[in-house]
Write a protein that holds these residues in place. Structure first.
Motif, PDB file in Angstrom:
ATOM      1  N   VAL A  92      71.789 -31.560 -43.386  1.00  0.00           N
ATOM      2  CA  VAL A  92      72.323 -32.712 -44.114  1.00  0.00           C
ATOM      3  C   VAL A  92      71.363 -33.045 -45.261  1.00  0.00           C
ATOM      4  O   VAL A  92      70.146 -32.856 -45.143  1.00  0.00           O
ATOM      5  N   PRO A  93      71.894 -33.473 -46.400  1.00  0.00           N
ATOM      6  CA  PRO A  93      71.074 -33.658 -47.602  1.00  0.00           C
ATOM      7  C   PRO A  93      69.812 -34.490 -47.399  1.00  0.00           C
ATOM      8  O   PRO A  93      68.758 -34.169 -47.960  1.00  0.00           O
ATOM      9  N   GLU A  94      69.877 -35.537 -46.599  1.00  0.00           N
ATOM     10  CA  GLU A  94      68.700 -36.408 -46.422  1.00  0.00           C
ATOM     11  C   GLU A  94      67.535 -35.707 -45.718  1.00  0.00           C
ATOM     12  O   GLU A  94      66.414 -36.210 -45.719  1.00  0.00           O
ATOM     13  N   HIS A  95      67.800 -34.553 -45.108  1.00  0.00           N
ATOM     14  CA  HIS A  95      66.743 -33.851 -44.370  1.00  0.00           C
ATOM     15  C   HIS A  95      66.360 -32.522 -45.009  1.00  0.00           C
ATOM     16  O   HIS A  95      65.601 -31.753 -44.425  1.00  0.00           O
ATOM     17  N   ARG A  96      66.840 -32.275 -46.197  1.00  0.00           N
ATOM     18  CA  ARG A  96      66.473 -31.055 -46.914  1.00  0.00           C
ATOM     19  C   ARG A  96      65.073 -31.196 -47.499  1.00  0.00           C
ATOM     20  O   ARG A  96      64.611 -32.293 -47.784  1.00  0.00           O
ATOM     21  N   GLY A  97      64.433 -30.068 -47.692  1.00  0.00           N
ATOM     22  CA  GLY A  97      63.092 -30.075 -48.273  1.00  0.00           C
ATOM     23  C   GLY A  97      62.002 -30.445 -47.282  1.00  0.00           C
ATOM     24  O   GLY A  97      60.866 -30.673 -47.674  1.00  0.00           O
ATOM     25  N   ARG A  98      62.322 -30.457 -45.993  1.00  0.00           N
ATOM     26  CA  ARG A  98      61.345 -30.828 -44.957  1.00  0.00           C
ATOM     27  C   ARG A  98      61.026 -29.672 -44.014  1.00  0.00           C
ATOM     28  O   ARG A  98      60.426 -29.874 -42.971  1.00  0.00           O
ATOM     29  N   GLY A  99      61.483 -28.467 -44.373  1.00  0.00           N
ATOM     30  CA  GLY A  99      61.175 -27.292 -43.563  1.00  0.00           C
ATOM     31  C   GLY A  99      62.171 -27.001 -42.452  1.00  0.00           C
ATOM     32  O   GLY A  99      61.954 -26.087 -41.660  1.00  0.00           O
ATOM     33  N   LEU A 100      63.258 -27.759 -42.387  1.00  0.00           N
ATOM     34  CA  LEU A 100      64.210 -27.546 -41.301  1.00  0.00           C
ATOM     35  C   LEU A 100      64.945 -26.219 -41.439  1.00  0.00           C
ATOM     36  O   LEU A 100      65.151 -25.514 -40.445  1.00  0.00           O
ATOM     37  N   ALA A 101      65.343 -25.824 -42.628  1.00  0.00           N
ATOM     38  CA  ALA A 101      66.016 -24.529 -42.796  1.00  0.00           C
ATOM     39  C   ALA A 101      65.095 -23.404 -42.346  1.00  0.00           C
ATOM     40  O   ALA A 101      65.517 -22.495 -41.619  1.00  0.00           O
ATOM     41  N   ARG A 102      63.841 -23.469 -42.734  1.00  0.00           N
ATOM     42  CA  ARG A 102      62.867 -22.460 -42.300  1.00  0.00           C
ATOM     43  C   ARG A 102      62.729 -22.467 -40.778  1.00  0.00           C
ATOM     44  O   ARG A 102      62.698 -21.419 -40.145  1.00  0.00           O
ATOM     45  N   GLN A 103      62.661 -23.643 -40.185  1.00  0.00           N
ATOM     46  CA  GLN A 103      62.543 -23.738 -38.733  1.00  0.00           C
ATOM     47  C   GLN A 103      63.753 -23.084 -38.048  1.00  0.00           C
ATOM     48  O   GLN A 103      63.602 -22.334 -37.086  1.00  0.00           O
ATOM     49  N   LEU A 104      64.943 -23.362 -38.556  1.00  0.00           N
ATOM     50  CA  LEU A 104      66.150 -22.778 -37.972  1.00  0.00           C
ATOM     51  C   LEU A 104      66.162 -21.256 -38.142  1.00  0.00           C
ATOM     52  O   LEU A 104      66.484 -20.518 -37.202  1.00  0.00           O
ATOM     53  N   LEU A 105      65.808 -20.766 -39.323  1.00  0.00           N
ATOM     54  CA  LEU A 105      65.799 -19.328 -39.562  1.00  0.00           C
ATOM     55  C   LEU A 105      64.726 -18.619 -38.737  1.00  0.00           C
ATOM     56  O   LEU A 105      64.955 -17.508 -38.243  1.00  0.00           O
ATOM     57  N   GLU A 106      63.575 -19.231 -38.569  1.00  0.00           N
ATOM     58  CA  GLU A 106      62.523 -18.638 -37.726  1.00  0.00           C
ATOM     59  C   GLU A 106      62.956 -18.609 -36.268  1.00  0.00           C
ATOM     60  O   GLU A 106      62.687 -17.643 -35.548  1.00  0.00           O
ATOM     61  N   MET A 107      63.647 -19.662 -35.809  1.00  0.00           N
ATOM     62  CA  MET A 107      64.169 -19.674 -34.449  1.00  0.00           C
ATOM     63  C   MET A 107      65.176 -18.548 -34.274  1.00  0.00           C
ATOM     64  O   MET A 107      65.150 -17.821 -33.275  1.00  0.00           O
ATOM     65  N   LEU A 108      66.075 -18.359 -35.257  1.00  0.00           N
ATOM     66  CA  LEU A 108      67.043 -17.266 -35.173  1.00  0.00           C
ATOM     67  C   LEU A 108      66.344 -15.913 -35.148  1.00  0.00           C
ATOM     68  O   LEU A 108      66.742 -15.019 -34.394  1.00  0.00           O
ATOM     69  N   ALA A 109      65.316 -15.744 -35.955  1.00  0.00           N
ATOM     70  CA  ALA A 109      64.577 -14.477 -35.967  1.00  0.00           C
ATOM     71  C   ALA A 109      63.944 -14.206 -34.606  1.00  0.00           C
ATOM     72  O   ALA A 109      63.996 -13.071 -34.109  1.00  0.00           O
ATOM     73  N   ARG A 110      63.357 -15.218 -33.978  1.00  0.00           N
ATOM     74  CA  ARG A 110      62.774 -15.041 -32.641  1.00  0.00           C
ATOM     75  C   ARG A 110      63.848 -14.664 -31.625  1.00  0.00           C
ATOM     76  O   ARG A 110      63.663 -13.747 -30.815  1.00  0.00           O
ATOM     77  N   GLU A 111      64.970 -15.375 -31.663  1.00  0.00           N
ATOM     78  CA  GLU A 111      66.065 -15.098 -30.727  1.00  0.00           C
ATOM     79  C   GLU A 111      66.607 -13.681 -30.949  1.00  0.00           C
ATOM     80  O   GLU A 111      66.898 -12.963 -29.988  1.00  0.00           O
ATOM     81  N   ALA A 112      66.752 -13.287 -32.205  1.00  0.00           N
ATOM     82  CA  ALA A 112      67.263 -11.959 -32.522  1.00  0.00           C
ATOM     83  C   ALA A 112      66.306 -10.878 -32.028  1.00  0.00           C
ATOM     84  O   ALA A 112      66.738  -9.885 -31.422  1.00  0.00           O
ATOM     85  N   ARG A 113      65.003 -11.062 -32.281  1.00  0.00           N
ATOM     86  CA  ARG A 113      64.006 -10.097 -31.803  1.00  0.00           C
ATOM     87  C   ARG A 113      64.068  -9.986 -30.281  1.00  0.00           C
ATOM     88  O   ARG A 113      64.059  -8.884 -29.730  1.00  0.00           O
TER      89      ARG A 113
END
Length: 155
Positions: A92-113
């Motif tokens: 959501v726009p109010e939470h952009r720029g705080r590293g959440l997208a990176r956190q989600l993508l890193e979580m997906l990478a861990r799960e995928a590995r």
């Protein structure tokens, strides 16, 4: 560093939250208003059958759900393993720029590995400059493929 966000796997009780986020993602990414009935049907089917897609939700205390992501898998006969495709990612726009997208993508990478996936892939609308830059900062590169589509509903 401790994140202000927690991420959990979604379940059927999260249906309307995911539908709302998916509708917002379509408007944000493509400037498109999708058919809410179709989105609801698609999300419900995946929540009821995780072999179709898996969803995760990001939450922040006091703010509730502020982001979501989902993946689908594709078998690769070239590599004898699965590609994990990021089907959706929305903050959501109010939470952009705080590293959440990176956190989600890193979580997906861990799960995928952990699942033995070959790689993590995604597609992004080429006019969505913000998303393109975010994905580049998170280690994604432009692939040497062109996505083509054929609308079967009009045939």
């Amino acid at each position: 560093m401790h994140s202000a966000y927690s991420v959990r796997m979604a379940n059927v009780s999260d249906l309307e939250t995911i539908v709302a986020l998916t509708m917002a993602e379509a408007r944000d990414a493509e400037g498109a208003d999708k058919d809410v009935g179709g989105v609801r049907r698609g999300v419900r089917m995946a929540l009821e059958d995780p072999s179709l897609a898996t969803y995760w939700l990001a939450e922040r205390p006091g703010a509730g759900v502020v982001g979501s992501t989902s993946v689908v898998t594709e078998w690769s006969n070239f590599h004898g393993g699965y590609y994990w495709w990021v089907q959706s990612l929305y903050v959501v726009p109010e939470h952009r720029g705080r590293g959440l997208a990176r956190q989600l993508l890193e979580m997906l990478a861990r799960e995928a590995r952990a699942a033995g996936a070959v790689d993590l892939r995604l597609y992004v609308h080429n006019s969505n400059r913000g998303a393109l830059e975010t994905y580049r900062r998170c280690g994604f590169e432009v692939a040497p493929y062109t996505i083509m589509t054929r609308d079967l509903e009009g045939d």
